[in-house]
Write a protein that holds these residues in place. Structure first.
Motif: not given
Lengths: 371, 286, 95
Positions: A44, A115, A117, A232, A236
């Motif tokens: 990312r 992006c 991910r 993460r 998001d």
């Protein structure tokens, strides 16, 4: 204790604004790359730096690792698209309406959360009445349920919002097939149409509308006991909040959360997304949520738990208080998901397994594999 | 407690272990000048430690870790050093996308390299060990060829050679002064010993070589030497079986394999005599 | 010990389970994710499916076979297999 080159706080600052790592020397990069790789966030940052045109000025050491991570993520994305096409091909005679959730959804709709991910499984939602036909059809095409014990199987079938994961025998792709977003056993499973109404079609798949997509990510993170990907997942949510921010979006989010009883989770998401990444959240919206849920004493406890379980869990940042927070989050997550009698049964069963693992080593439950 | 930084061109590994014989093996297998201080950043952090669990009192276990992840099941403690070597291979195979990686032995005479792919049992490591010790030859790797995408160039990744079962005795016979590691008994590959490659291999650890030939080996006790030239189609299909990270390279990876096949002599060699293979390579191939 | 790994062995040269699709037309084209190389020594072509990592070598000239109007049963069987493995895709019927 050895002084850390990068503090845990700096990691979140970098996720909020990747440009602040441009002045890092190679030793700082060494730590940063380790931690981001561990959190599944290296790709990312890599993609974000590239988009901002900052990648080429970095030390070659950093460029090499960032580039590799981006290639791995890109590869995952094209295999996700391929696997989804295979799923659709296999099931086309049944006219199934597939909703993509989380990672796969971000990839198909191509938003900013897409992006870099990285993800393991393909999360799909279908109507509950179709789950059997979909499962049986996928089985014919090579997606088999992993071997799990009877207890876990019964747990999935009776109490969960999904069936046991299906793994493709040839290619190894894993599908999590859902019929709801929250475990049925929690008593909090929403009327699923609230989420699926207004879903948008991309290449034959449906992706939840922005507010529903965001609320699902929130619910998924906060009605849970496992925060392995906490950092993460919170990042998001930060990206979703930031990209979709508009008066209509916040209104829709508020509306949906109220209808489905997820305002506490929404409050927590706003609180920690802002705290970690300085996410811009309209003050009126935030204060309305705080009025309902912002008890100061409770927040002290919440902050203790979530500031730890959502932060990086790389061993460099291991403290005794982190494991305490993780245990508290585990208990909280189970409690949110299950009524007491079921929780006690579940805990007794799981602790039996934990004891066996402790005594005999963790491979006891793993079948011997030939290599 | 060992905590070292090892310069294994083209990578730098940070390695920890508190298992005594792992540390001894590391110092026995790797030349002193590869042990560096932390003035250069490490690419990967790995380690092998005694595993927890009460079973450790009955049957001690070891576990390999890549930073905080333990990708494999625990193994008997006796396998600790071997599993560290395999773990390093695993990390490179999965993480190092700057190379198209082929699961293959690779040796060179000067800068002319020969790829030696082959399934387990084909004698690939034994042949690699034999050739890399002959005059003028050197080892690039016994396990993985790091090919620079869309070129014929291979980056050496000089490491101890993994020998199985009977090949240990052969190597001792060919090279009585060879430096060998302790034995890992009853691994999934049988009894395993690592062999330290010769000085010339270490000295040329940074020198790229160019692939000239691809030789698919098969050891057969009854056959002295039988050489078949493969066509490009056959060669490609066999080579593709040995590609480790081809799918991650897309078009570029495919082009790399095509380029290798189009520009190399490709043979299948059935043998029981390593010296005959060397003569063939020196006289007819390079 | 490699068996637990994802990227190492998952996408490699597995031929997909042979679920032959129902084909009403024998008209196929090479899929967008398939790469093709014709070997210079005349030994045939190789198809490589980027998504699955599957590779297959063919001794016939696939491009000219695909362009042909009539093909025999054996070739059709081969084309069906290649389609099931993701190298070919049925093309819209020609009128």
């Amino acid at each position: 204790m050895k002084q850390l080159l990068i503090e845990s706080k700096q990691i979140t600052a970098i996720l909020a604004d990747p440009s602040c790592c441009c002045t890092f020397n190679e030793y700082q990069w060494e730590t940063l790359i380790r931690v981001l790789r561990h959190e599944g966030l290296l790709a990312r940052i890599s993609v974000q730096l590239q988009q901002q045109g900052l990648l080429d000025a970095l030390p070659p050491y950093a460029q090499k690792h960032l580039h590799n991570a981006a290639v791995l993520a890109e590869n995952q994305h094209s295999s996700i698209v391929f696997e989804c096409q295979q799923i659709r091909k296999s099931t086309q005679q049944h006219g199934v309406r597939f909703y993509l959730l989380k990672g796969a959804a971000y990839v198909f709709c191509g938003n900013n959360t897409n992006c870099g991910r990285t993800f393991g499984d393909i999360d799909l939602l279908v109507n509950k009445s179709q789950i059997n036909v979909v499962e049986n059809t996928l089985l014919l095409h090579g997606w088999l349920a992993d071997d799990i014990d009877d207890y876990d199987n019964a747990y999935y079938r009776n109490w969960a919002h999904e069936i046991p994961p299906l793994k493709h025998t040839g290619r190894g792709s894993v599908i999590d097939l859902h019929h709801n977003l929250v475990p049925v056993v929690s008593g909090r499973a929403p009327k699923i149409e609230y989420f699926t109404d207004n879903a948008i079609e991309y290449d034959g798949f449906f992706v939840l509308a922005p507010a529903a997509m965001t609320l699902h990510s929130i619910v998924h993170l906060f009605i849970n006991e496992d925060f392995k990907h906490g950092l993460r997942d919170l990042n998001d949510i930060h990206l979703l909040f930031t990209e979709y921010a508009s008066e209509g979006f916040w209104h829709e989010l508020d509306n949906l959360a109220s209808k489905c009883g997820f305002t506490l989770e929404l409050y927590l998401a706003c609180r920690y997304s802002h705290r970690f990444f300085q996410t811009k959240i309209p003050s009126e919206f935030a204060s309305k949520l705080a009025q309902c849920h912002g008890n100061r004493l409770v927040n002290l406890l919440r902050d203790f738990i979530f500031s730890r379980v959502l932060a990086s869990k790389h061993p460099l940042y291991t403290r005794w208080s982190n494991s305490l927070a993780a245990t508290m989050a585990l208990v909280r997550g189970h409690y949110l998901k299950m009524p007491w009698p079921i929780l006690i049964r579940h805990t007794v069963h799981k602790s039996y397994r934990m004891t066996v693992r402790l005594l005999l080593g963790k491979s006891f439950f793993t079948k011997e594999q030939n290599s | 407690m060992m905590q070292i930084r090892l310069n294994l061109p083209p990578f730098i590994f940070d390695i920890h272990s508190s298992v005594g014989f792992v540390e001894q093996n590391m110092h026995h297998m790797y030349p002193d000048e590869l042990f560096i201080n932390s003035s250069r950043p490490a690419d990967y952090f790995v380690g092998v430690e005694k595993a927890n669990g009460l079973r450790k009192f009955i049957r001690p276990q070891a576990s390999f870790s890549f930073d905080a992840i333990e990708p494999f099941k625990t193994l008997p403690l006796n396998h600790a050093y071997a599993s560290l070597e395999w773990g390093i291979n695993y990390v490179v195979a999965n993480q190092s996308l700057q190379y198209v990686i082929l699961h293959s032995g690779i040796v060179a005479k000067g800068d002319k390299a020969v790829l030696l792919p082959g399934p387990p049992g084909s004698g690939k490591s034994t042949m690699t060990a034999y050739l890399s010790g002959r005059q003028g030859w050197r080892l690039l790797s016994d396990e993985m060829a790091l090919v620079l995408p869309e070129t014929l160039k291979v980056q050496p990744f000089v490491r101890p050679i993994c020998l199985k079962n009977k090949s240990v005795d052969l190597v001792k016979r060919w090279y009585p002064d060879a430096k060998l590691s302790t034995v890992a008994r009853n691994t999934h590959k049988g009894d395993v010993v690592h062999l330290c490659p010769g000085d010339s291999s270490w000295q040329q650890r940074d020198d790229l070589a160019k692939v000239n030939a691809i030789v698919f080996l098969r050891y057969d006790q009854r056959v002295d030497l039988e050489i078949t030239e493969l066509n490009q189609n056959q060669g490609f299909m066999q080579l593709a079986q040995n590609a480790v990270n081809l799918n991650l390279h897309g078009q570029q990876g495919f082009n790399t394999l095509v380029n290798l096949i189009e520009n190399s002599a490709v043979f299948e060699v059935v043998y029981n005599d390593v010296e005959a293979v060397r003569t063939f390579l020196e006289q007819d191939v390079l | 010990m490699i068996k637990k790994i994802t990227t190492w062995d998952v996408f490699h040269h597995e031929t997909l389970p042979g679920t032959t699709p129902k084909v009403t037309s024998h008209s196929y084209t090479i899929t967008g994710s398939t790469l093709l190389h014709k070997f210079s020594d005349g030994s045939g072509v190789v198809l490589y499916q980027k998504n699955t990592g599957a590779a297959t070598g063919l001794t016939l000239d696939i491009e000219s076979v695909l362009a042909r109007e009539n093909i025999d049963a054996d070739t059709l069987k081969l084309l069906n297999q290649l389609s099931a493995s993701g190298f070919l895709t049925p093309s819209p019927a020609k009128y």
